[in-house]
Design an enzyme around this catalytic site. Structure first.
Site, PDB file in Angstrom:
ATOM      1  N   ASN A   7     -10.002 -10.354  -2.571  1.00  0.00           N
ATOM      2  CA  ASN A   7      -8.928 -10.044  -3.513  1.00  0.00           C
ATOM      3  C   ASN A   7      -9.401  -8.834  -4.320  1.00  0.00           C
ATOM      4  O   ASN A   7     -10.211  -8.966  -5.247  1.00  0.00           O
ATOM      5  CB  ASN A   7      -8.704 -11.267  -4.411  1.00  0.00           C
ATOM      6  N   LYS A  14     -12.816 -10.115  -5.968  1.00  0.00           N
ATOM      7  CA  LYS A  14     -13.168 -11.534  -5.896  1.00  0.00           C
ATOM      8  C   LYS A  14     -13.281 -11.877  -4.412  1.00  0.00           C
ATOM      9  O   LYS A  14     -12.464 -11.400  -3.619  1.00  0.00           O
ATOM     10  CB  LYS A  14     -12.076 -12.400  -6.527  1.00  0.00           C
ATOM     11  N   ARG A  91      -5.884 -10.445   0.179  1.00  0.00           N
ATOM     12  CA  ARG A  91      -4.708 -10.648  -0.660  1.00  0.00           C
ATOM     13  C   ARG A  91      -4.069  -9.276  -0.881  1.00  0.00           C
ATOM     14  O   ARG A  91      -4.742  -8.340  -1.327  1.00  0.00           O
ATOM     15  CB  ARG A  91      -5.121 -11.229  -2.013  1.00  0.00           C
ATOM     16  N   HIS A 180       3.147 -14.183  -6.911  1.00  0.00           N
ATOM     17  CA  HIS A 180       2.496 -15.501  -6.873  1.00  0.00           C
ATOM     18  C   HIS A 180       2.972 -16.343  -5.687  1.00  0.00           C
ATOM     19  O   HIS A 180       2.860 -17.567  -5.709  1.00  0.00           O
ATOM     20  CB  HIS A 180       2.791 -16.326  -8.154  1.00  0.00           C
ATOM     21  N   ARG A 241       2.428 -10.030 -21.345  1.00  0.00           N
ATOM     22  CA  ARG A 241       3.689  -9.429 -20.880  1.00  0.00           C
ATOM     23  C   ARG A 241       4.889 -10.103 -21.538  1.00  0.00           C
ATOM     24  O   ARG A 241       4.887 -11.312 -21.734  1.00  0.00           O
ATOM     25  CB  ARG A 241       3.829  -9.565 -19.360  1.00  0.00           C
ATOM     26  N   GLU A 384      -5.142 -20.277  -3.841  1.00  0.00           N
ATOM     27  CA  GLU A 384      -4.579 -19.152  -3.095  1.00  0.00           C
ATOM     28  C   GLU A 384      -5.540 -18.672  -2.003  1.00  0.00           C
ATOM     29  O   GLU A 384      -5.117 -18.258  -0.929  1.00  0.00           O
ATOM     30  CB  GLU A 384      -4.248 -18.002  -4.059  1.00  0.00           C
TER      31      GLU A 384
END
Ligand code: ADP
Length: 401
Positions: A7, A14, A91, A180, A241, A384
């Site tokens: 990722n 990661k 990812r 997501h 956000r 994930e």
């Protein structure tokens, strides 16, 4: 199969090496501060001691070289040779309208990813750099891409079109994409397993509540609507956000405060949400603490956060014509007892009857509604990386057969 899951962000990577046979991570870790003089590699091999290395890692190519090296290292490694890595799963944040599922990375796919850069200028370039670096260090290993957007690609036009001239959708691909997706897919599938029913028979709402937060309406296993939109800024209130707001507010503030486009972007993406309202923190634990200490603005932030999720539950139930299951996941969804309580309380009329004791339990995966609750609510830790590894396994196994 051993799958290296990557990722890649702009300054961090990661990684996990996952054995898809027993679905366990053999090692996981992270490199932070890529491009800076004191980059940090944290490596956690299963059953061995965690290590931390500080050094200069100038770019993603060098970073991936470090990842492969540490996986093979004598004392902290988990494999002897890089040929033991059967496949790499990446990812990828934005697949645009091109990808409705995970894919083997080919030259054509790389071209399509580059075409989608404009849609995700912050995320896709580091994803692409990570793929190129992994191909460089593991040239014989198949590489696959798993997209945050693909689970939502098939939602109907009534959910993905915005109320702007249609030609702008055609010209600039301005539509709801949603993000997501890997997490919403994983927890909805898991919820169906916990219900002991085929997902095709269920109407599920998933709430992924982390620093970024989004919800999805999943009817018969298909995402039919989701709260994030053209970018991950729309929908729920998030750590930093704003989520949903009247678009006129943006031009109004820009005029009043003399902000440039980029400053307005930063305001809405980095200084709004929980931190914007509370003025305290973007971290839900700190918001809860401050609220308990009597801080009024932190309470407002908490209330806006939970109220909005409640509203989306109502909206998505109407959109699906019913509701069987709600799932909470992500750092806040999995861990915050007060957040789940505030969302689920006074929802008995709706078929949701919260079990306070179950909601307060720390156990990872569990139902938090009573036996009689018509709608079942679960908290399910997301994974994930496992989805990326399993998708990669599926694609690569087909290649071999
Ligand atoms: P990311 O989106 O960066 O992956 P996470 O899914 O790790 O984020 O979620 C981070 C959020 O989870 C933070 O707001 C953090 O405060 C919150 N969180 C983690 N543990 C708890 C807890 N015990 N109670 C409340 N919030 C928590």
């Amino acid at each position: 199969m051993k799958v290296l899951v990557l990722n890649c962000g702009s300054s961090s990577i990661k990684y996990q090496l996952i054995d898809t046979e027993n679905k366990e991570a053999l090692a996981k870790g992270m490199i932070e501060r890529i491009g800076m003089s004191s980059a940090i590699l944290t490596h956690i091999p299963a059953g061995k001691e965690k290590i931390r290395i500080v050094g200069e890692i100038l770019d993603h190519t060098i970073a991936i070289e470090y990842v492969v090296a540490v996986l093979m290292s004598k004392n902290h490694g988990i494999i002897k040779d890089k040929s033991e890595i059967d496949a790499v799963g990446h990812r990828v944040v934005h697949g645009g309208e091109t990808f409705s599922g995970s894919v083997l990375i080919t030259k054509d796919v790389m071209r399509a990813l580059k075409d989608n850069i404009e849609l995700a200028p912050l995320h896709n370039p580091p994803n692409i750099r990570g793929i190129e670096a992994a191909i460089k260090h593991l040239p014989k290993t198949p590489q696959c891409g798993v997209f945050d957007t693909s689970f939502h690609v098939k939602m109907p036009p009534r959910a993905y079109l915005y109320g702007i001239p249609y030609k702008l959708y055609k010209r600039y691909k301005i539509r709801r994409y949603g993000f997501h997706g890997t997490s919403h897919r994983f927890v909805s599938k898991r919820a169906a397993e916990l219900m002991g029913k085929p997902i095709q028979e269920l109407k599920i709402i998933t709430a992924h509540l982390g620093n970024g937060a989004s919800m999805a309406a999943i009817d018969k296993g298909q995402s039919i609507d989701t709260s994030m939109g053209f970018t991950p800024l729309e929908g729920l209130l998030m750590g930093t956000r704003s989520g949903d707001l009247d678009p006129s507010i943006v031009t109004y503030i820009m005029g009043k405060e003399g902000l440039s486009i980029s400053e307005a972007n930063t305001l809405l993406n980095k200084h709004s949400g929980l931190v914007g309202i509370s003025g305290e923190s973007s971290d839900m634990r700190e918001i809860e603490q401050a609220m308990n200490d009597g801080d009024k603005k932190s309470k407002y932030a908490f209330d806006v956060f939970t109220y909005r999720i409640k509203k989306y539950i109502g909206a998505y139930t109407a959109a699906m014509g019913g509701l069987d299951v709600v799932v909470f996941t992500g750092g806040i969804g999995e861990n915050s007892v007060p957040v789940r309580k505030a969302i689920c309380e006074n929802m008995e009329f709706f078929g949701i009857e919260l079990d306070d004791k179950a909601n307060s339990s720390v156990a990872g995966e569990c139902e938090i509604t009573t036996k009689n609750s018509k709608v079942k609510v679960f908290k399910i830790p997301t994974n994930e990386e496992l989805v990326i590894a399993m998708d990669t396994d599926k694609i690569v196994s087909k290649l071999k057969s």
